[in-house]
Design an enzyme around this catalytic site. Structure first.
Site, mmCIF file in Angstrom:
data_model
loop_
_atom_site.group_PDB
_atom_site.id
_atom_site.type_symbol
_atom_site.label_atom_id
_atom_site.label_comp_id
_atom_site.label_asym_id
_atom_site.label_seq_id
_atom_site.Cartn_x
_atom_site.Cartn_y
_atom_site.Cartn_z
ATOM 1 N NE ARG A 62 7.893 -2.429 6.299
ATOM 2 C CZ ARG A 62 6.668 -2.112 6.583
ATOM 3 N NH1 ARG A 62 5.798 -1.675 5.478
ATOM 4 N NH2 ARG A 62 5.941 -2.488 7.637
ATOM 5 N NE ARG A 96 1.994 -4.622 11.419
ATOM 6 C CZ ARG A 96 3.229 -4.359 10.502
ATOM 7 N NH1 ARG A 96 4.278 -5.055 11.101
ATOM 8 N NH2 ARG A 96 3.029 -3.649 9.551
ATOM 9 C CE LYS A 136 -1.928 -1.183 3.877
ATOM 10 N NZ LYS A 136 -1.244 -2.439 4.412
ATOM 11 N NE ARG A 165 -4.736 -1.086 9.775
ATOM 12 C CZ ARG A 165 -3.999 -0.878 9.186
ATOM 13 N NH1 ARG A 165 -3.756 0.484 8.371
ATOM 14 N NH2 ARG A 165 -2.555 -1.240 8.967
ATOM 15 N NE ARG A 217 5.641 0.114 10.319
ATOM 16 C CZ ARG A 217 4.729 -0.189 9.945
ATOM 17 N NH1 ARG A 217 4.682 0.389 8.249
ATOM 18 N NH2 ARG A 217 3.692 -0.854 10.032
HETATM 19 P P1 AP5 Z 1 4.877 -1.641 1.848
HETATM 20 O O1 AP5 Z 1 4.672 -0.937 0.676
HETATM 21 O O2 AP5 Z 1 5.549 -1.040 2.974
HETATM 22 O O3 AP5 Z 1 3.619 -2.344 2.530
HETATM 23 P P2 AP5 Z 1 2.292 -1.796 3.210
HETATM 24 O O4 AP5 Z 1 1.189 -2.395 2.616
HETATM 25 O O5 AP5 Z 1 2.064 -0.304 3.319
HETATM 26 O O6 AP5 Z 1 2.631 -2.493 4.620
HETATM 27 P P3 AP5 Z 1 2.378 -1.627 6.273
HETATM 28 O O7 AP5 Z 1 3.283 -2.636 6.992
HETATM 29 O O8 AP5 Z 1 3.029 -0.171 5.985
HETATM 30 O O9 AP5 Z 1 0.902 -1.729 6.413
HETATM 31 P P4 AP5 Z 1 0.209 -1.827 7.649
HETATM 32 O O10 AP5 Z 1 -1.037 -1.816 7.298
HETATM 33 O O11 AP5 Z 1 0.685 -3.064 8.416
HETATM 34 O O12 AP5 Z 1 1.117 -0.553 8.372
HETATM 35 P P5 AP5 Z 1 0.428 0.882 8.685
HETATM 36 O O13 AP5 Z 1 1.542 1.753 8.756
HETATM 37 O O14 AP5 Z 1 -0.774 1.133 7.876
HETATM 38 O O15 AP5 Z 1 5.625 -2.733 1.536
HETATM 39 C C1 AP5 Z 1 6.192 -3.743 2.409
HETATM 40 C C2 AP5 Z 1 7.483 -4.446 1.710
HETATM 41 O O16 AP5 Z 1 7.521 -5.083 0.523
HETATM 42 C C3 AP5 Z 1 8.526 -3.198 1.532
HETATM 43 O O17 AP5 Z 1 9.755 -3.600 1.933
HETATM 44 C C4 AP5 Z 1 8.345 -2.945 -0.138
HETATM 45 O O18 AP5 Z 1 9.638 -2.465 -0.648
HETATM 46 C C5 AP5 Z 1 7.994 -4.684 -0.467
HETATM 47 N N1 AP5 Z 1 7.088 -4.497 -1.601
HETATM 48 C C6 AP5 Z 1 5.973 -3.733 -1.889
HETATM 49 N N2 AP5 Z 1 5.280 -4.085 -2.999
HETATM 50 C C7 AP5 Z 1 6.165 -5.048 -3.457
HETATM 51 C C8 AP5 Z 1 6.113 -5.732 -4.858
HETATM 52 N N3 AP5 Z 1 4.984 -5.705 -5.336
HETATM 53 N N4 AP5 Z 1 7.093 -6.889 -4.977
HETATM 54 C C9 AP5 Z 1 8.053 -6.969 -3.986
HETATM 55 N N5 AP5 Z 1 8.256 -6.272 -2.699
HETATM 56 C C10 AP5 Z 1 7.264 -5.471 -2.576
HETATM 57 O O19 AP5 Z 1 -0.013 0.694 10.334
HETATM 58 C C11 AP5 Z 1 0.663 0.454 11.326
HETATM 59 C C12 AP5 Z 1 -0.218 0.301 12.632
HETATM 60 O O20 AP5 Z 1 -0.844 1.556 12.768
HETATM 61 C C13 AP5 Z 1 -1.299 -0.545 12.651
HETATM 62 O O21 AP5 Z 1 -0.770 -1.976 13.101
HETATM 63 C C14 AP5 Z 1 -2.349 0.078 13.846
HETATM 64 O O22 AP5 Z 1 -1.833 -0.338 15.031
HETATM 65 C C15 AP5 Z 1 -2.265 1.337 13.364
HETATM 66 N N6 AP5 Z 1 -3.201 1.867 12.461
HETATM 67 C C16 AP5 Z 1 -2.950 2.458 11.205
HETATM 68 N N7 AP5 Z 1 -4.034 2.974 10.554
HETATM 69 C C17 AP5 Z 1 -5.074 2.530 11.451
HETATM 70 C C18 AP5 Z 1 -6.436 2.602 11.281
HETATM 71 N N8 AP5 Z 1 -6.989 3.096 10.163
HETATM 72 N N9 AP5 Z 1 -7.036 2.089 12.017
HETATM 73 C C19 AP5 Z 1 -6.609 1.668 13.368
HETATM 74 N N10 AP5 Z 1 -5.461 1.603 13.502
HETATM 75 C C20 AP5 Z 1 -4.433 1.987 12.508
#
Ligand code: AP5
Length: 218
Positions: free
Chosen positions: A127, A172, A13, A88, A161
Site C-alpha cells: 500500500r 498489529r 475499513k 478496538r 505508512r
Molecule cells: P485499507 O482500506 O487501507 O485497510 P484498513 O482496514 O483501513 O487498514 P489499516 O491499515 O488502515 O487499518 P489499521 O486498523 O491497521 O490502521 P489504523 O490506521 O486504524 O486497505 C488496505 C489495502 O488493501 C489498500 O491498498 C486497499 O487499496 C486494498 N484493499 C482494500 N479493500 C480491498 C479489496 N476488497 N480487494 C483488494 N484490495 C483491497 O490504525 C493505525 C494504528 O493507530 C494502530 O496500529 C494503533 O497503534 C493506532 N490506533 C488506531 N485506532 C486505535 C484505537 N481505537 N485504539 C488504540 N489504538 C488505535
C-alpha cells in the site's frame, strides 16, 4: 445512521469508509487518521502515540476514547458516522455504548470485514498513498495510470505508512486478535454484527454493505 467497520489491518475499513462517506453523506471517523494527524502536528497526544503506533501496538483507551468523544460532538456527525478503527478493545466498545446512550443515538450495524491473513500481508506491504491528496494505491493492484503521477490530483509525492512493513504488521495483527477480535462476539451478542467477505472485489464489498443498510440483503 451510525455504523462500525471492524476488521484487521488491511481488511478494507478505510477503503469502504471513504466510499460510503461519498455515497451516503456519513462522516468517516478514523482514529488511525486522527492519531497520525496528531503525530504530524507534534501535539501532546501525538507525542504519546507515535512510538506505540510505529511498534504496531494499541494507543491507550483513554486517549482514543477522548478523541472520539470530542469528535462525535461536532456538527458534521449529527447525520451519522462510520467508525473506522474504533472501538478496538472491550473498554472502548463499552465507552462508545455509553457515549451513544448519553446522546440518544443508536448503533445501526457493525460490519466485520473478513480477510485471510496472508492477503492482509500482501495488501498492507504493497500500500502507498498520494502525499498531496491521500488517494490510495497498491504496488500490485493499483498503480497510478501514469507512472509517478497521482490519478486524482496529478501530484508526484507518494508516501508509505511507517507501520506498513511486514514485521510491524505482525504486531498489529497480534494486537487485533488479542484485543479487537473479542468485539466480534460482543457485537454478535448485541445483535449488531454483520460479517462480510472482505476478500471480494472492493465494489462488491461496498454493494453488499449498501444492500444491508438499505434492508435488501439476501
Ligand atoms: P485499507 O482500506 O487501507 O485497510 P484498513 O482496514 O483501513 O487498514 P489499516 O491499515 O488502515 O487499518 P489499521 O486498523 O491497521 O490502521 P489504523 O490506521 O486504524 O486497505 C488496505 C489495502 O488493501 C489498500 O491498498 C486497499 O487499496 C486494498 N484493499 C482494500 N479493500 C480491498 C479489496 N476488497 N480487494 C483488494 N484490495 C483491497 O490504525 C493505525 C494504528 O493507530 C494502530 O496500529 C494503533 O497503534 C493506532 N490506533 C488506531 N485506532 C486505535 C484505537 N481505537 N485504539 C488504540 N489504538 C488505535
Amino acid at each position: 445512521m451510525n455504523i462500525i467497520l471492524l476488521g484487521p489491518p488491511g481488511a478494507g475499513k478505510g477503503t469502504q469508509a471513504r466510499l460510503l462517506e461519498q455515497e451516503r453523506g456519513l462522516v468517516q471517523l478514523s482514529t488511525g487518521d486522527m492519531l497520525r494527524a496528531a503525530v504530524k502536528a507534534g501535539s501532546e497526544i501525538g507525542l504519546k502515540a507515535k512510538a506505540v503506533m510505529e511498534s504496531g501496538g494499541l494507543v491507550s483507551d483513554d486517549i482514543v476514547i477522548g478523541i472520539i468523544s470530542d469528535r462525535i460532538e461536532e456538527p458534521d456527525c449529527q447525520n451519522g458516522f462510520i467508525l473506522d478503527g474504533f472501538p478496538r478493545t472491550l473498554p472502548q466498545a463499552s465507552a462508545l455504548e455509553q457515549l451513544l446512550n448519553a446522546k440518544g443515538k443508536n448503533l445501526d450495524a457493525v460490519f466485520e470485514l473478513k480477510v485471510d491473513d496472508e492477503k492482509l500481508v500482501e495488501r498492507i506491504t504493497g500500500r502507498f498513498t498520494c502525499a498531496d491528496c491521500g488517494e490510495g494505491y497498491h504496488d500490485k493492484y493499483r498503480m497510478p495510470s501514469v507512472e509517478g503521477k497521482c490519478d486524482n490530483c496529478g501530484g508526484a509525492n507518494f508516501a508509505r505508512r511507517a507501520d506498513d512493513n511486514e514485521e510491524t504488521l505482525r504486531t498489529r495483527l497480534f494486537a487485533y486478535y488479542k484485543e479487537t477480535a473479542p468485539l466480534i462476539g460482543y457485537y454478535f451478542a448485541k445483535k449488531n454484527l454483520v460479517t462480510i467477505d472482505g476478500m471480494a472485489d472492493v465494489n462488491d464489498v461496498t454493494s453488499t454493505i449498501k444492500s444491508i443498510l438499505d434492508g435488501n440483503a439476501a
